[in-house]
Design an enzyme around this catalytic site. Structure first.
Site, PDB file in Angstrom:
ATOM      1  N   CYS A 110       0.814  -1.225   0.000  1.00 37.59           N
ATOM      2  CA  CYS A 110       0.000   0.000   0.000  1.00 37.59           C
ATOM      3  C   CYS A 110       0.843   1.269   0.000  1.00 37.59           C
ATOM      4  CB  CYS A 110      -0.950   0.019   1.194  1.00 37.59           C
ATOM      5  SG  CYS A 110      -2.081  -1.354   1.177  1.00 37.59           S
ATOM      6  N   HIS A 137      -3.297   7.134   2.618  1.00 35.56           N
ATOM      7  CA  HIS A 137      -3.771   5.838   2.136  1.00 35.56           C
ATOM      8  C   HIS A 137      -5.145   5.561   2.749  1.00 35.56           C
ATOM      9  CE1 HIS A 137      -4.131   1.813   0.940  1.00 35.56           C
ATOM     10  NE2 HIS A 137      -3.857   1.280   2.113  1.00 35.56           N
ATOM     11  N   ASN A 166     -10.160  -0.021   0.320  1.00 38.83           N
ATOM     12  CA  ASN A 166      -8.698   0.063   0.260  1.00 38.83           C
ATOM     13  C   ASN A 166      -8.231  -0.479  -1.094  1.00 38.83           C
ATOM     14  OD1 ASN A 166      -5.944  -0.427   0.496  1.00 38.83           O
ATOM     15  ND2 ASN A 166      -6.079  -1.372   2.523  1.00 38.83           N
TER      16      ASN A 166
HETATM   17  N1  ACO Z   1     -18.220  -8.401   9.875  1.00 39.69           N
HETATM   18  C1  ACO Z   1     -18.581  -8.689  11.146  1.00 39.69           C
HETATM   19  N2  ACO Z   1     -17.691  -9.009  12.093  1.00 39.69           N
HETATM   20  C2  ACO Z   1     -16.387  -9.017  11.751  1.00 39.69           C
HETATM   21  C3  ACO Z   1     -15.951  -8.718  10.443  1.00 39.69           C
HETATM   22  C4  ACO Z   1     -16.942  -8.407   9.496  1.00 39.69           C
HETATM   23  N3  ACO Z   1     -16.632  -8.106   8.214  1.00 39.69           N
HETATM   24  N4  ACO Z   1     -14.609  -8.803  10.418  1.00 39.69           N
HETATM   25  C5  ACO Z   1     -14.201  -9.138  11.639  1.00 39.69           C
HETATM   26  N5  ACO Z   1     -15.270  -9.280  12.444  1.00 39.69           N
HETATM   27  C6  ACO Z   1     -15.309  -9.635  13.841  1.00 39.69           C
HETATM   28  C7  ACO Z   1     -14.083 -10.415  14.258  1.00 39.69           C
HETATM   29  O1  ACO Z   1     -14.215 -11.782  13.920  1.00 39.69           O
HETATM   30  C8  ACO Z   1     -14.080 -10.199  15.741  1.00 39.69           C
HETATM   31  O2  ACO Z   1     -15.011 -11.076  16.330  1.00 39.69           O
HETATM   32  P1  ACO Z   1     -14.655 -11.843  17.723  1.00 39.69           P
HETATM   33  O3  ACO Z   1     -14.468 -10.737  18.720  1.00 39.69           O
HETATM   34  O4  ACO Z   1     -15.842 -12.694  17.929  1.00 39.69           O
HETATM   35  O5  ACO Z   1     -13.379 -12.588  17.420  1.00 39.69           O
HETATM   36  C9  ACO Z   1     -14.622  -8.774  15.886  1.00 39.69           C
HETATM   37  O6  ACO Z   1     -15.297  -8.479  14.650  1.00 39.69           O
HETATM   38  C10 ACO Z   1     -13.579  -7.730  16.113  1.00 39.69           C
HETATM   39  O7  ACO Z   1     -12.491  -7.962  15.212  1.00 39.69           O
HETATM   40  P2  ACO Z   1     -11.267  -7.012  15.152  1.00 39.69           P
HETATM   41  O8  ACO Z   1     -10.269  -7.583  14.191  1.00 39.69           O
HETATM   42  O9  ACO Z   1     -10.814  -6.677  16.516  1.00 39.69           O
HETATM   43  O10 ACO Z   1     -11.952  -5.720  14.486  1.00 39.69           O
HETATM   44  P3  ACO Z   1     -11.315  -4.321  14.273  1.00 39.69           P
HETATM   45  O11 ACO Z   1     -12.174  -3.318  14.901  1.00 39.69           O
HETATM   46  O12 ACO Z   1      -9.846  -4.292  14.572  1.00 39.69           O
HETATM   47  O13 ACO Z   1     -11.471  -4.118  12.700  1.00 39.69           O
HETATM   48  C11 ACO Z   1     -10.167  -4.236  10.687  1.00 39.69           C
HETATM   49  C12 ACO Z   1     -10.852  -5.019  11.809  1.00 39.69           C
HETATM   50  C13 ACO Z   1     -11.222  -3.444   9.965  1.00 39.69           C
HETATM   51  C14 ACO Z   1      -9.505  -5.212   9.748  1.00 39.69           C
HETATM   52  C15 ACO Z   1      -9.137  -3.275  11.298  1.00 39.69           C
HETATM   53  O14 ACO Z   1      -8.323  -3.953  12.202  1.00 39.69           O
HETATM   54  C16 ACO Z   1      -8.255  -2.620  10.255  1.00 39.69           C
HETATM   55  O15 ACO Z   1      -8.691  -1.764   9.493  1.00 39.69           O
HETATM   56  N6  ACO Z   1      -6.970  -2.953  10.233  1.00 39.69           N
HETATM   57  C17 ACO Z   1      -5.991  -2.283   9.371  1.00 39.69           C
HETATM   58  C18 ACO Z   1      -6.121  -2.624   7.922  1.00 39.69           C
HETATM   59  C19 ACO Z   1      -5.095  -1.822   7.161  1.00 39.69           C
HETATM   60  O16 ACO Z   1      -4.776  -0.703   7.509  1.00 39.69           O
HETATM   61  N7  ACO Z   1      -4.488  -2.313   6.151  1.00 39.69           N
HETATM   62  C20 ACO Z   1      -3.460  -1.411   5.553  1.00 39.69           C
HETATM   63  C21 ACO Z   1      -2.711  -1.875   4.573  1.00 39.69           C
HETATM   64  S1  ACO Z   1      -3.462  -3.020   3.448  1.00 39.69           S
HETATM   65  C22 ACO Z   1      -2.177  -3.517   2.406  1.00 39.69           C
HETATM   66  O17 ACO Z   1      -1.032  -3.187   2.579  1.00 39.69           O
HETATM   67  C23 ACO Z   1      -2.539  -4.504   1.273  1.00 39.69           C
END
Ligand code: ACO
Length: 326
Positions: free
Chosen positions: A112, A251, A281
């Site tokens: 990214c 980004h 993204n």
């Molecule tokens: N729908 C419903 N529930 C979900 C979903 C979904 N799509 N995805 C995850 N959950 C659940 C999880 O299973 C978890 O459930 P559990 O507590 O029963 O285990 C709960 O939601 C919380 O999960 P978290 O991973 O803690 O959720 P978080 O608030 O951290 O959000 C996310 C996840 C959106 C992926 C976030 O962590 C994020 O944006 N991370 C960074 C991504 C990023 O910046 N990428 C950058 C570069 S990409 C590249 O280089 C290709």
């Protein structure tokens, strides 16, 4: 003498996938996706389309915008997390598709942060005098490397491409750039199989190892930190302050990353470009697409100081500070 952007273009596939469409595929909801990511829609390329197709369309628009012909381009640098193949370089495929027959061509792999790494490299080649008109492309068909059965990742990504042409400018241009990496975090965000570490075979496909895997929480914390650190560093090195900055184009990974970082910076939200609600993204394409949209909407004017910030797999990060010359 500085390198400046003299043309911009972006290209997005027509097909829109909404959160409601994803509700039918995995156990998720429109509310969860909007609240946790800020994303409502993303684009999806048709099955016969690959990254170089979208990249070539964005490239043609940016060359036209620069009032140049493809033959005027003497270097193409392409960044993609979803390249056409391991080799040859997607830049070579784009070179052929747009008939830029006088251009050398190579790829940069910084996920990214790819567009920032590519732009920074291009600026050095311009300042060094080796090339005159460099095409920088960020293009992605992430829908083909996304696991549509994994709700943790499939709601996040989208397809698209953006491109710029960089040349020597009399006024303004890229004032400062910083790049960084921490390979210790390489497994936090990866596409595990298909390279020489885990060559593609029946087993890797069965285990779905040919799709993006991400430790979302760790990447999230890393992203907020480098967003803030990069912004402060790129400004400080140029002897400027946050008050001098007209616009930040980060980004587009997650609205909560952007909000958390600008809160730490105490930077006004209305001076940050956010379009992730519509596109998700798009990895290396997110920044050039947002830049193109902001420019077309009149949000960037000559003399504005803007910051582009990228962060992603590698782990990698980087920023460009630009005195807008168009
Ligand atoms: N729908 C419903 N529930 C979900 C979903 C979904 N799509 N995805 C995850 N959950 C659940 C999880 O299973 C978890 O459930 P559990 O507590 O029963 O285990 C709960 O939601 C919380 O999960 P978290 O991973 O803690 O959720 P978080 O608030 O951290 O959000 C996310 C996840 C959106 C992926 C976030 O962590 C994020 O944006 N991370 C960074 C991504 C990023 O910046 N990428 C950058 C570069 S990409 C590249 O280089 C290709």
């Amino acid at each position: 003498m500085k390198a400046g952007i003299i043309g911009i273009g972006s290209y997005l596939p027509d097909k829109v996938i909404s959160n409601y469409d994803l509700e039918k595929k995995v156990d998720t909801s429109n509310e969860w996706i909007i609240e946790r990511t800020g994303i409502s829609y993303r684009r999806k390329a048709n099955d016969n389309i690959c990254s170089s197709d979208l990249g070539a369309e964005a490239a043609k628009l940016s060359i036209k915008d620069a009032n140049l012909e493809p033959e005027d381009i003497d270097l193409i640098i392409s960044a993609s997390s979803s390249p056409d193949r391991i080799f040859p370089a997607t830049a070579c495929i784009i070179q052929n598709k747009i008939r830029a027959k006088n251009a050398a061509a190579f790829d940069i792999q910084a996920a990214c942060t790819g567009f920032i790494y590519a732009l920074t490299t291009a600026a050095q080649f311009i300042v060094g005098g080796q090339y005159k008109n460099i095409l920088v492309v960020g293009s992605e068909v992430l829908s083909k490397v996304t696991d549509w059965e994994d709700r943790n990742t499939c709601v996040l990504f989208g397809d698209g491409a953006g491109a710029v042409v960089l040349s020597k400018v009399k006024w303004g241009g890229v004032i400062n750039s910083i790049l960084g990496a921490d390979g210790n975090g390489s497994e936090l965000l990866e596409l595990p199989a298909g390279g020489t570490k885990e060559p593609a075979d029946f087993d890797t496909v069965k285990k779905r190892r040919h799709y993006i895997k991400m430790s979302g929480n760790e990447v999230f914390k890393f992203a907020v930190k480098v967003f803030e650190d990069c912004t402060r560093k790129v400004i400080k090195e140029a002897d400027l302050s946050l008050n001098d900055i007209d616009l930040i184009i980060p980004h587009q990974a997650n609205i909560r990353i952007i909000d958390a970082a600008i809160k730490r910076l105490k930077f006004p939200r209305d001076r940050v470009v956010v379009n992730l609600s519509n596109y998700g993204n798009m990895s290396s394409a997110s920044i050039p697409v947002a830049l193109d949209e902001a420019f077309r909407m009149g949000r960037i004017k000559k003399g504005h100081k803007i910051i582009l910030i990228g962060f992603g797999a590698g782990l990698t990060w980087g920023a460009n500070l630009i005195d807008w010359n168009l």
